[in-house]
Design a protein around this motif. Structure first.
Motif, mmCIF file in Angstrom:
data_model
loop_
_atom_site.group_PDB
_atom_site.id
_atom_site.type_symbol
_atom_site.label_atom_id
_atom_site.label_comp_id
_atom_site.label_asym_id
_atom_site.label_seq_id
_atom_site.Cartn_x
_atom_site.Cartn_y
_atom_site.Cartn_z
ATOM 1 N N ILE A 55 21.678 -28.330 -1.937
ATOM 2 C CA ILE A 55 21.697 -29.792 -1.796
ATOM 3 C C ILE A 55 20.365 -30.301 -1.256
ATOM 4 O O ILE A 55 19.779 -31.265 -1.770
ATOM 5 N N ILE A 56 19.855 -29.646 -0.213
ATOM 6 C CA ILE A 56 18.620 -30.080 0.442
ATOM 7 C C ILE A 56 17.415 -29.907 -0.474
ATOM 8 O O ILE A 56 16.589 -30.823 -0.626
ATOM 9 N N TYR A 57 17.296 -28.763 -1.119
ATOM 10 C CA TYR A 57 16.110 -28.505 -1.938
ATOM 11 C C TYR A 57 16.130 -29.295 -3.238
ATOM 12 O O TYR A 57 15.087 -29.774 -3.693
ATOM 13 N N ILE A 58 17.309 -29.435 -3.842
ATOM 14 C CA ILE A 58 17.393 -30.252 -5.051
ATOM 15 C C ILE A 58 17.131 -31.717 -4.705
ATOM 16 O O ILE A 58 16.421 -32.426 -5.429
ATOM 17 N N GLY A 59 17.695 -32.168 -3.578
ATOM 18 C CA GLY A 59 17.466 -33.543 -3.134
ATOM 19 C C GLY A 59 16.002 -33.810 -2.851
ATOM 20 O O GLY A 59 15.459 -34.852 -3.242
ATOM 21 N N ASN A 60 15.352 -32.869 -2.187
ATOM 22 C CA ASN A 60 13.930 -33.032 -1.870
ATOM 23 C C ASN A 60 13.075 -33.025 -3.132
ATOM 24 O O ASN A 60 12.060 -33.725 -3.226
ATOM 25 N N PHE A 61 13.491 -32.239 -4.122
ATOM 26 C CA PHE A 61 12.760 -32.161 -5.389
ATOM 27 C C PHE A 61 12.785 -33.505 -6.128
ATOM 28 O O PHE A 61 11.763 -33.982 -6.621
ATOM 29 N N PHE A 62 13.945 -34.135 -6.176
ATOM 30 C CA PHE A 62 14.079 -35.398 -6.902
ATOM 31 C C PHE A 62 13.611 -36.610 -6.091
ATOM 32 O O PHE A 62 13.042 -37.552 -6.643
ATOM 33 N N LEU A 63 13.836 -36.586 -4.766
ATOM 34 C CA LEU A 63 13.478 -37.741 -3.941
ATOM 35 C C LEU A 63 11.995 -37.787 -3.607
ATOM 36 O O LEU A 63 11.387 -38.862 -3.571
ATOM 37 N N ASN A 64 11.419 -36.616 -3.349
ATOM 38 C CA ASN A 64 10.019 -36.575 -2.916
ATOM 39 C C ASN A 64 9.080 -35.984 -3.951
ATOM 40 O O ASN A 64 7.879 -35.842 -3.700
ATOM 41 N N GLY A 65 9.615 -35.614 -5.109
ATOM 42 C CA GLY A 65 8.778 -35.132 -6.200
ATOM 43 C C GLY A 65 8.032 -33.856 -5.893
ATOM 44 O O GLY A 65 6.861 -33.704 -6.245
ATOM 45 N N LYS A 66 8.702 -32.919 -5.202
ATOM 46 C CA LYS A 66 8.062 -31.643 -4.895
ATOM 47 C C LYS A 66 7.791 -30.850 -6.174
ATOM 48 O O LYS A 66 8.584 -30.859 -7.109
ATOM 49 N N GLU A 67 6.650 -30.178 -6.200
ATOM 50 C CA GLU A 67 6.288 -29.412 -7.394
ATOM 51 C C GLU A 67 7.174 -28.181 -7.565
ATOM 52 O O GLU A 67 7.488 -27.774 -8.664
ATOM 53 N N THR A 68 7.563 -27.593 -6.444
ATOM 54 C CA THR A 68 8.396 -26.396 -6.482
ATOM 55 C C THR A 68 9.812 -26.754 -6.077
ATOM 56 O O THR A 68 10.029 -27.333 -5.019
ATOM 57 N N LEU A 69 10.775 -26.399 -6.937
ATOM 58 C CA LEU A 69 12.165 -26.736 -6.638
ATOM 59 C C LEU A 69 12.710 -25.860 -5.519
ATOM 60 O O LEU A 69 13.192 -26.360 -4.508
ATOM 61 N N PHE A 70 12.620 -24.538 -5.670
ATOM 62 C CA PHE A 70 13.136 -23.623 -4.665
ATOM 63 C C PHE A 70 12.017 -22.743 -4.127
ATOM 64 O O PHE A 70 11.236 -22.175 -4.886
ATOM 65 N N ILE A 71 11.943 -22.662 -2.801
ATOM 66 C CA ILE A 71 10.985 -21.788 -2.127
ATOM 67 C C ILE A 71 11.791 -20.659 -1.506
ATOM 68 O O ILE A 71 12.436 -20.843 -0.460
ATOM 69 N N TRP A 72 11.782 -19.510 -2.137
ATOM 70 C CA TRP A 72 12.723 -18.460 -1.761
ATOM 71 C C TRP A 72 12.518 -17.948 -0.340
ATOM 72 O O TRP A 72 13.476 -17.547 0.326
ATOM 73 N N LYS A 73 11.281 -17.965 0.147
ATOM 74 C CA LYS A 73 11.040 -17.495 1.514
ATOM 75 C C LYS A 73 11.700 -18.410 2.540
ATOM 76 O O LYS A 73 12.297 -17.942 3.511
ATOM 77 N N GLU A 74 11.603 -19.714 2.321
ATOM 78 C CA GLU A 74 12.251 -20.668 3.218
ATOM 79 C C GLU A 74 13.769 -20.533 3.145
ATOM 80 O O GLU A 74 14.461 -20.571 4.167
ATOM 81 N N MET A 75 14.282 -20.377 1.937
ATOM 82 C CA MET A 75 15.722 -20.244 1.748
ATOM 83 C C MET A 75 16.234 -18.975 2.424
ATOM 84 O O MET A 75 17.284 -18.980 3.075
ATOM 85 N N LEU A 76 15.481 -17.890 2.295
ATOM 86 C CA LEU A 76 15.836 -16.624 2.937
ATOM 87 C C LEU A 76 15.825 -16.774 4.451
ATOM 88 O O LEU A 76 16.706 -16.248 5.149
ATOM 89 N N LEU A 77 14.856 -17.532 4.968
ATOM 90 C CA LEU A 77 14.761 -17.746 6.405
ATOM 91 C C LEU A 77 15.951 -18.548 6.917
ATOM 92 O O LEU A 77 16.515 -18.230 7.972
ATOM 93 N N ILE A 78 16.361 -19.584 6.180
ATOM 94 C CA ILE A 78 17.520 -20.396 6.582
ATOM 95 C C ILE A 78 18.777 -19.537 6.643
ATOM 96 O O ILE A 78 19.519 -19.567 7.637
ATOM 97 N N ILE A 79 19.006 -18.773 5.583
ATOM 98 C CA ILE A 79 20.198 -17.908 5.542
ATOM 99 C C ILE A 79 20.164 -16.902 6.689
ATOM 100 O O ILE A 79 21.174 -16.659 7.359
ATOM 101 N N GLY A 80 18.992 -16.328 6.943
ATOM 102 C CA GLY A 80 18.851 -15.363 8.030
ATOM 103 C C GLY A 80 19.123 -15.977 9.387
ATOM 104 O O GLY A 80 19.819 -15.389 10.220
ATOM 105 N N LEU A 81 18.594 -17.184 9.626
ATOM 106 C CA LEU A 81 18.809 -17.858 10.907
ATOM 107 C C LEU A 81 20.279 -18.202 11.119
ATOM 108 O O LEU A 81 20.811 -18.050 12.230
ATOM 109 N N VAL A 82 20.940 -18.663 10.055
ATOM 110 C CA VAL A 82 22.371 -18.982 10.154
ATOM 111 C C VAL A 82 23.178 -17.716 10.421
ATOM 112 O O VAL A 82 24.094 -17.710 11.252
#
Length: 205
Positions: A90-117
């Motif tokens: 939800i967050i990454y897709i939302g950021n992609f469409f709302l803020n026009g990010k060039e990269t949709l998914f950044i796997w390192k950040e996603m891995l870090l979020i899952i790890g922290l949780v």
């Protein structure tokens, strides 16, 4: 077990739109990094679902259903991973469409979020099964107080050091380091899972 996970979603169905709306506001404002948002919303959603099971003898009702205590606990741990993944999308897709990010998914950040949780839940779940989530809130408040004292009197630049540490993790190029970190977190999570089952199977309601 799937029904137990769906239950945690259904009990918060009225709040889900609120979660999404506030995520959109944060993304538009650009005040919070995606890692922080992913971690915060995942933990709130998971703990809120857990707290619901403590109300009105819900545990007694759950135990009257054709589920073992092991399945009830396992649904929380599996559900935590599923809910975290959903919020990340939800967050990454939302950021992609709302803020026009060039990269949709950044796997390192996603891995870090899952790890922290996973790390957070590894400590919070057994604590909540042993005591109650209300005591977890008290403990969290105490830790937050210690954190404030630390950054005020002992390590004023603690936040910047923490940010640098996360940035260093995200810029690592060594796959072996990610593998070791992932295995460590997985072992911690499984150990917590088994501990929670042990606690819940011996708990009287």
């Amino acid at each position: 077990m799937i029904n137990l996970i769906l239950k945690d979603v259904l009990i918060q169905k009225k709040l889900i739109l609120f979660y999404i709306a506030t995520i959109i506001i944060y993304l538009l404002a650009g005040t919070s990094p995606q890692i922080f948002l992913g971690f915060l919303y995942s933990v709130i959603f998971i703990l809120n679902a857990f707290a619901y099971d403590e109300k009105d003898n819900v545990n007694i009702l759950l135990l009257s259903l054709p589920y073992t205590r092991k399945e009830i606990v396992s649904s929380k741990y599996i559900g935590a991973l599923i809910f975290t993944t959903i919020f990340i999308f939800i967050i990454y897709i939302g950021n992609f469409f709302l803020n026009g990010k060039e990269t949709l998914f950044i796997w390192k950040e996603m891995l870090l979020i899952i790890g922290l949780v996973m790390i957070a839940m590894s400590f919070m779940f057994p604590f909540s099964y042993k005591f109650k989530t209300q005591y977890l809130l008290i403990a969290s408040g105490a830790l937050f107080g210690i954190y404030l004292l630390t950054i005020k009197f002992f390590i004023p630049n603690f936040n910047s050091k923490l940010g640098e540490l996360m940035q260093r993790f995200l810029t690592l190029q060594e796959t072996q380091m990610y593998f070791i970190a992932s295995i460590t977190v997985i072992i911690l999570y499984i150990g917590s899972w088994l501990l929670s089952i042990f606690i819940y199977e011996r708990k009287a309601f």
